[in-house]
Design an enzyme around this catalytic site. Structure first.
Site, mmCIF file in Angstrom:
data_model
loop_
_atom_site.group_PDB
_atom_site.id
_atom_site.type_symbol
_atom_site.label_atom_id
_atom_site.label_comp_id
_atom_site.label_asym_id
_atom_site.label_seq_id
_atom_site.Cartn_x
_atom_site.Cartn_y
_atom_site.Cartn_z
ATOM 1 C CB CYS A 1 -87.509 19.409 -3.627
ATOM 2 S SG CYS A 1 -89.063 20.096 -2.984
ATOM 3 C CB ALA B 1 -90.093 23.566 -4.717
ATOM 4 N NE ARG C 1 -92.494 30.662 -8.721
ATOM 5 C CZ ARG C 1 -93.461 30.588 -9.599
ATOM 6 N NH1 ARG C 1 -94.728 30.554 -9.221
ATOM 7 N NH2 ARG C 1 -93.201 30.529 -10.876
ATOM 8 C CG HIS D 1 -90.648 23.030 -13.736
ATOM 9 N ND1 HIS D 1 -89.369 23.402 -14.026
ATOM 10 C CD2 HIS D 1 -91.021 23.761 -12.655
ATOM 11 C CE1 HIS D 1 -88.980 24.334 -13.166
ATOM 12 N NE2 HIS D 1 -89.962 24.555 -12.318
HETATM 13 FE FE1 CFM Z 1 -89.075 29.702 -15.040
HETATM 14 FE FE2 CFM Z 1 -87.286 30.657 -13.698
HETATM 15 FE FE3 CFM Z 1 -88.770 28.580 -12.837
HETATM 16 FE FE4 CFM Z 1 -89.843 31.101 -13.108
HETATM 17 FE FE5 CFM Z 1 -89.336 31.585 -10.436
HETATM 18 FE FE6 CFM Z 1 -86.790 31.175 -11.092
HETATM 19 FE FE7 CFM Z 1 -88.210 29.086 -10.198
HETATM 20 MO MO1 CFM Z 1 -87.556 31.036 -8.636
HETATM 21 S S1 CFM Z 1 -88.681 31.813 -14.689
HETATM 22 S S2 CFM Z 1 -90.593 29.159 -13.578
HETATM 23 S S3 CFM Z 1 -90.893 32.395 -11.739
HETATM 24 S S4 CFM Z 1 -87.301 28.665 -14.337
HETATM 25 S S5 CFM Z 1 -87.699 32.768 -10.045
HETATM 26 S S6 CFM Z 1 -85.554 31.593 -12.934
HETATM 27 S S7 CFM Z 1 -86.253 29.591 -9.814
HETATM 28 S S8 CFM Z 1 -89.598 30.084 -9.022
HETATM 29 S S9 CFM Z 1 -88.726 27.204 -11.125
HETATM 30 C C1 HCA Z 2 -88.493 27.525 -5.544
HETATM 31 C C2 HCA Z 2 -89.085 28.913 -5.545
HETATM 32 C C3 HCA Z 2 -88.077 30.000 -5.733
HETATM 33 C C4 HCA Z 2 -87.174 30.171 -4.540
HETATM 34 C C5 HCA Z 2 -86.548 31.512 -4.496
HETATM 35 C C6 HCA Z 2 -85.303 31.732 -3.723
HETATM 36 C C7 HCA Z 2 -88.875 31.304 -5.971
HETATM 37 O O1 HCA Z 2 -87.539 27.254 -6.262
HETATM 38 O O2 HCA Z 2 -89.003 26.707 -4.827
HETATM 39 O O3 HCA Z 2 -84.487 30.838 -3.537
HETATM 40 O O4 HCA Z 2 -85.118 32.880 -3.346
HETATM 41 O O5 HCA Z 2 -88.644 31.953 -6.967
HETATM 42 O O6 HCA Z 2 -89.709 31.638 -5.135
HETATM 43 O O7 HCA Z 2 -87.302 29.731 -6.882
#
Ligand code: CFM
Ligand code: HCA
Length: 547
Positions: free
Chosen positions: A61, A64, A95, A201
């Site tokens: 969401c 998150a 995370r 984001h």
């Molecule tokens: Fe960029 Fe990602 Fe994301 Fe990320 Fe992550 Fe991710 Fe995420 Mo999980 S590089 S910031 S550190 S888009 S692993 S592939 S999904 S938290 S929002």
């Molecule tokens: C997020 C965080 C997450 C979840 C990871 C997962 C992460 O999207 O809220 O589903 O294992 O990297 O911690 O993407």
């Protein structure tokens, strides 16, 4: 040989969607595309649109994306979740972002979970007073440099004004304590905003840009000053990158936001260049800084040894300085022998194996480089929440149109902030473009994938099961929600979010860690035992005769 039959990408798409009702199938079909291996003919992919209710999506969401992802790794901001306790609790240290305060006395609130713990009473009568009380309590206990407030779904539904509370408390506390400046700001990142983490984001970027960047002009010493945007120090990745940059003589002014400090965010505008690791989560900050402060950005990728070397060279080339280029070459030369030795030992066992990657908004692309170094082919990949520019490339899809675009598609995304920039920035951007200034761009994931492979947006559980049935890949990469279902199909699974408590995987040292880990996974014998012996060998099946 493990593949049951060889299907064309079109046939695979049909297989994936054939169980859906017609309207759902029509929409999903546009989110499943075959790659052409070439930029010009890369097809359009539908992305950044609502997940159809009832489908088991991998997505998260908006809260998150804002609180967990962008602000999650900040150690010296007290991050208060305004909402029921579950939201704060489940986003607490899940995370795996690491941090290293400069001294043991330095501020570090990452191990705390701050929440207003809203209950029924607050939902009925409003939670603003409770929020004010929480801010004051955190202030009295810690006297931090900054307090941030994150809205959860109920906050938006009942209409608490977190921004008004932030303004009022900032004024009050600064008046009461003129010797200690405190910055307080809020985020309207209610979970339901937008269609995924991505909206969060955007909301995070806008507020950090508005309330933090540019607050102090005290520059860092150094000849080549850069910011690292979109690197969150998962499993210690940022530590590896920081070390490489330092050895090259490149000064890191700030990282958004792995191992970060708010003081560095405040002076981020004093850097010469912005480098972007995860474009999806932070492109807004880069673009706003380019317009307001004239700091250009380049896309980098420190996942994979070749890509790490390429990224260091790209930074050196930007500065165009012989001394820097030489140092970069020296660092690469120091790192490569270990990489080559590791590859020589594992590649005979990994060559020719296949992978599938379904993660977030950038790793599904970046980690393909590591697999290709090991001689492994990515058969299918996709993002949970990326936009068309991350898939197709920025030259094809100018970022400025991305949000506007998706407003015309059926089942729209709710754009988190339709104004996107303040008016002044918008006008400045237009003026720059009129003068012929070219904004930075980069290649997306799809043009870099082999012809005939698949790109699938917002993959769900049903389609993941189908893909495994059709291709039986040697490894499947995704997140914790997917992990055990995949393993039960007898396919090794690697989490590319949390790294399954492994890592770091960035830079040259990270590449070596990754090679070893994947070799271990794809060559493990354990997967052949997933099917019980009595299911494989019918002679072991007992038949019970009642007569
Ligand atoms: Fe960029 Fe990602 Fe994301 Fe990320 Fe992550 Fe991710 Fe995420 Mo999980 S590089 S910031 S550190 S888009 S692993 S592939 S999904 S938290 S929002
Ligand atoms: C997020 C965080 C997450 C979840 C990871 C997962 C992460 O999207 O809220 O589903 O294992 O990297 O911690 O993407």
């Amino acid at each position: 040989s493990k593949k049951q039959k060889s299907l064309t990408p079109d046939e695979v798409r049909q297989e994936l969607i054939k169980k859906y009702p017609p309207k759902v199938a029509r929409k999903r079909a546009k989110q499943i595309q075959a790659n052409t291996g070439d930029e010009a003919s890369t097809p359009e992919i539908l992305s950044n649109v609502r997940t159809i209710p009832g489908i088991m999506t991998m997505r998260g969401c908006s809260y998150a994306g804002c609180k967990g992802v962008v602000l999650g790794p900040t150690r010296d901001i007290v991050n208060i979740t305004h909402g029921p306790i579950g939201c704060g609790f489940y986003s607490w240290l899940t995370r795996r972002n690491q941090t290293e305060p400069p001294t043991p006395e330095s501020e570090n609130y990452m191990t705390y979970c701050f929440s207003t713990d809203m209950n029924e009473n607050d939902i009925v009568f409003g939670g603003e007073n409770k929020l004010k009380q929480a801010i004051r309590e955190a202030y009295d206990l810690f006297k931090p440099r900054a307090i941030a407030i994150f809205s959860t779904c109920p906050v938006g539904l009942i209409g608490d004004d977190v921004h008004a509370v932030a303004r009022e408390m900032k004024e009050t506390l600064n008046k009461e304590n003129p010797d200690h400046f405190i910055n307080i700001f809020g985020f309207s990142c209610e979970g339901y905003k937008g269609v995924s983490q991505s909206a969060g984001h955007h909301i995070a970027n806008n507020q950090i840009f508005t309330h933090v960047i540019g607050l102090t002009d005290k520059p860092k010493e150094g000849k080549y000053k850069i910011n690292m945007l979109g690197e969150y120090n998962i499993g210690g990745d940022a530590f590896v990158i920081d070390d490489l940059l330092e050895r090259c003589g490149i000064t890191l002014v700030s990282t958004f936001s792995g191992n970060s400090s708010i003081h560095d965010f405040e002076r981020a505008h004093t850097a010469d260049l912005n480098t972007i690791m995860c474009h999806r989560s932070i492109n807004y900050v880069a673009e706003m800084m380019e317009i307001k402060y004239g700091i250009p950005w380049i896309k980098v990728n420190f996942i994979g040894a070749k890509e790490s070397a390429k990224s260091l060279r790209k930074i050196a080339q930007y500065f165009g300085d012989k001394e820097l280029m030489d140092r970069v070459e020296q660092v690469i030369a120091e790192e490569m022998p270990a990489v080559e030795a590791a590859l020589a030992s594992i590649k005979p066992r990994t060559e020719g194996k296949t992978a599938m990657l379904f993660v977030g908004g950038s790793r599904a692309h970046h980690y393909q480089d590591l697999f290709s170094e090991m001689g492994m082919k990515t058969l299918a990949a996709g993002y949970e929440f990326a936009h068309r520019d991350d898939y197709e490339g920025r030259r094809v899809i100018p970022s400025i149109q991305v949000d506007a675009d998706s407003r015309n598609i059926e089942e729209l995304e709710v754009c988190p902030d339709p104004t996107r920039y303040d008016k002044e920035l918008e006008a400045k951007k237009k003026a720059l473009e009129a003068q012929g200034y070219e904004f930075s761009d980069y290649k997306g994931m799809m043009p870099e994938m082999e012809q005939g492979t698949l790109s699938i947006d917002d993959l769900n559980q049903h389609e993941a099961d189908k893909l495994i049935e059709l291709y039986k890949p040697d490894i499947f990469c995704a997140g914790i929600k997917e992990k055990f279902g995949i393993q039960k199909c007898g396919v090794p699974m690697k989490q590319l979010h949390s790294y399954d408590s492994g890592g770091p995987y960035a830079g040259f040292k990270g590449a070596v860690n990754f090679y070893k880990e994947i070799d271990r996974l794809v060559n493990s014998k354990v997967w052949s035992f997933v099917k019980a012996p009595w299911n494989k060998n019918p002679e072991l099946t007992a038949t019970y005769n009642w007569e």
